[in-house]
Scaffold this motif. Structure first.
Motif, PDB file in Angstrom:
ATOM      1  N   MET A 104       0.816  -1.315  -0.104  1.00 41.63           N
ATOM      2  CA  MET A 104       0.031  -0.208   0.024  1.00 41.63           C
ATOM      3  C   MET A 104       0.992   1.266  -0.109  1.00 41.63           C
ATOM      4  N   LYS A 105       0.705   2.074  -0.965  1.00 41.88           N
ATOM      5  CA  LYS A 105       1.160   3.640  -0.857  1.00 41.88           C
ATOM      6  C   LYS A 105       1.028   4.412   0.336  1.00 41.88           C
ATOM      7  N   ILE A 106       1.903   5.188   0.703  1.00 38.91           N
ATOM      8  CA  ILE A 106       1.553   5.883   1.760  1.00 38.91           C
ATOM      9  C   ILE A 106       2.089   7.449   1.402  1.00 38.91           C
ATOM     10  N   LEU A 107       1.094   8.543   1.338  1.00 42.90           N
ATOM     11  CA  LEU A 107       1.335   9.641   0.724  1.00 42.90           C
ATOM     12  C   LEU A 107       1.174  10.567   2.061  1.00 42.90           C
ATOM     13  N   GLY A 126      -9.417  -1.906  -6.225  1.00 41.81           N
ATOM     14  CA  GLY A 126      -9.285  -2.667  -5.123  1.00 41.81           C
ATOM     15  C   GLY A 126      -7.952  -2.340  -4.631  1.00 41.81           C
ATOM     16  N   GLU A 127      -7.283  -1.231  -5.267  1.00 43.26           N
ATOM     17  CA  GLU A 127      -5.965  -0.615  -4.656  1.00 43.26           C
ATOM     18  C   GLU A 127      -6.227   0.239  -3.635  1.00 43.26           C
ATOM     19  N   LYS A 128      -5.125   0.194  -2.676  1.00 45.19           N
ATOM     20  CA  LYS A 128      -5.358   1.129  -1.545  1.00 45.19           C
ATOM     21  C   LYS A 128      -4.373   2.121  -1.369  1.00 45.19           C
ATOM     22  N   ILE A 129      -4.560   3.334  -0.747  1.00 43.76           N
ATOM     23  CA  ILE A 129      -3.362   4.352  -0.489  1.00 43.76           C
ATOM     24  C   ILE A 129      -3.548   4.826   0.909  1.00 43.76           C
ATOM     25  N   ALA A 130      -2.800   5.000   1.425  1.00 38.30           N
ATOM     26  CA  ALA A 130      -2.954   5.884   2.979  1.00 38.30           C
ATOM     27  C   ALA A 130      -2.350   6.941   2.996  1.00 38.30           C
ATOM     28  N   ILE A 131      -3.006   8.086   3.292  1.00 36.71           N
ATOM     29  CA  ILE A 131      -2.679   9.366   3.207  1.00 36.71           C
ATOM     30  C   ILE A 131      -2.761   9.975   4.706  1.00 36.71           C
ATOM     31  N   LYS A 166     -13.915   3.905  -0.884  1.00 36.15           N
ATOM     32  CA  LYS A 166     -14.362   3.782   0.543  1.00 36.15           C
ATOM     33  C   LYS A 166     -13.167   4.258   1.377  1.00 36.15           C
ATOM     34  N   HIS A 167     -13.437   4.619   2.582  1.00 31.81           N
ATOM     35  CA  HIS A 167     -12.302   5.332   3.341  1.00 31.81           C
ATOM     36  C   HIS A 167     -12.442   5.068   4.753  1.00 31.81           C
ATOM     37  N   GLU A 168     -11.313   5.313   5.547  1.00 33.44           N
ATOM     38  CA  GLU A 168     -11.439   5.027   6.920  1.00 33.44           C
ATOM     39  C   GLU A 168     -10.304   5.898   7.439  1.00 33.44           C
ATOM     40  N   THR A 169     -10.917   6.674   8.600  1.00 34.33           N
ATOM     41  CA  THR A 169      -9.812   7.435   9.348  1.00 34.33           C
ATOM     42  C   THR A 169      -9.507   7.202  10.683  1.00 34.33           C
ATOM     43  N   GLU A 170      -8.062   7.249  11.060  1.00 33.53           N
ATOM     44  CA  GLU A 170      -7.684   7.001  12.065  1.00 33.53           C
ATOM     45  C   GLU A 170      -6.709   8.314  12.707  1.00 33.53           C
ATOM     46  N   ALA A 171      -7.014   8.745  13.853  1.00 35.26           N
ATOM     47  CA  ALA A 171      -6.348   9.882  14.602  1.00 35.26           C
ATOM     48  C   ALA A 171      -5.167   9.201  15.106  1.00 35.26           C
ATOM     49  N   GLN A 172      -3.944   9.973  14.789  1.00 36.90           N
ATOM     50  CA  GLN A 172      -2.527   9.565  15.238  1.00 36.90           C
ATOM     51  C   GLN A 172      -2.238   9.868  16.491  1.00 36.90           C
ATOM     52  N   GLY A 173      -1.365   9.570  17.175  1.00 38.03           N
ATOM     53  CA  GLY A 173      -0.834   9.865  18.443  1.00 38.03           C
ATOM     54  C   GLY A 173       0.028  11.333  18.293  1.00 38.03           C
ATOM     55  N   ASP A 174       0.319  11.757  17.186  1.00 37.49           N
ATOM     56  CA  ASP A 174       1.093  13.161  16.868  1.00 37.49           C
ATOM     57  C   ASP A 174      -0.191  14.083  16.573  1.00 37.49           C
ATOM     58  N   LYS A 195      -4.543   9.665   9.741  1.00 39.87           N
ATOM     59  CA  LYS A 195      -4.259   8.558   8.563  1.00 39.87           C
ATOM     60  C   LYS A 195      -5.714   8.174   8.163  1.00 39.87           C
ATOM     61  N   ILE A 196      -5.795   8.563   6.783  1.00 38.65           N
ATOM     62  CA  ILE A 196      -7.094   8.069   5.863  1.00 38.65           C
ATOM     63  C   ILE A 196      -6.540   6.885   4.871  1.00 38.65           C
ATOM     64  N   THR A 197      -7.081   5.849   5.229  1.00 41.73           N
ATOM     65  CA  THR A 197      -6.960   4.683   4.157  1.00 41.73           C
ATOM     66  C   THR A 197      -8.084   4.669   3.225  1.00 41.73           C
ATOM     67  N   ILE A 198      -7.729   4.848   2.035  1.00 41.52           N
ATOM     68  CA  ILE A 198      -8.721   4.969   0.764  1.00 41.52           C
ATOM     69  C   ILE A 198      -8.553   3.819  -0.206  1.00 41.52           C
ATOM     70  N   THR A 199      -9.636   2.981  -0.275  1.00 42.27           N
ATOM     71  CA  THR A 199      -9.790   1.946  -1.254  1.00 42.27           C
ATOM     72  C   THR A 199     -10.459   2.280  -2.381  1.00 42.27           C
ATOM     73  N   LYS A 200     -10.139   2.006  -3.844  1.00 39.34           N
ATOM     74  CA  LYS A 200     -10.953   2.105  -4.956  1.00 39.34           C
ATOM     75  C   LYS A 200     -11.748   0.647  -5.107  1.00 39.34           C
ATOM     76  N   VAL A 201     -12.902   1.107  -5.213  1.00 39.39           N
ATOM     77  CA  VAL A 201     -13.961   0.284  -5.161  1.00 39.39           C
ATOM     78  C   VAL A 201     -14.237  -0.120  -6.745  1.00 39.39           C
ATOM     79  N   GLY A 202     -13.991  -1.469  -7.137  1.00 34.17           N
ATOM     80  CA  GLY A 202     -14.362  -1.632  -8.631  1.00 34.17           C
ATOM     81  C   GLY A 202     -15.905  -1.525  -9.064  1.00 34.17           C
ATOM     82  N   GLU A 203     -16.226  -1.447 -10.309  1.00 41.30           N
ATOM     83  CA  GLU A 203     -17.558  -1.171 -10.668  1.00 41.30           C
ATOM     84  C   GLU A 203     -18.342  -2.331 -10.817  1.00 41.30           C
TER      85      GLU A 203
END
Length: 72
Positions: A1-4, A28-33, A52-60, A64-72
């Motif tokens: 997974m790529k991290i931006l 189906g690919e995921k990226i985390a920003i 699709k996206h999921e957000t996680e608060a980080q300690g600092d 971190k938002i994990t994004i998934t491209k959903v297929g048609e």
């Protein structure tokens, strides 16, 4: 997974960088920003585009938002 890592960038750079990377994703690919703040305007864009996206608060205090491209 790529991290931006968008920390330290002034708006609208994080959103523009993220959208540019989304356009290159395949189904189906995921990226985390990692952003300094919660990207409220990005969520609307992701929902409109069907990602699709999921957000996680980080300690600092960043988010971190994990994004998934959903297929048609």
């Amino acid at each position: 997974m790529k991290i931006l890592d968008n920390r330290g960038l002034e708006p609208p750079q994080p959103m523009m960088r993220t959208l540019k990377n989304l356009d290159q994703m395949t189904d189906g690919e995921k990226i985390a920003i990692i952003n300094d703040r919660r990207p409220m305007f990005l969520y609307e864009e992701l929902d409109e585009r069907g990602y699709k996206h999921e957000t996680e608060a980080q300690g600092d205090g960043s988010f971190k938002i994990t994004i998934t491209k959903v297929g048609e």
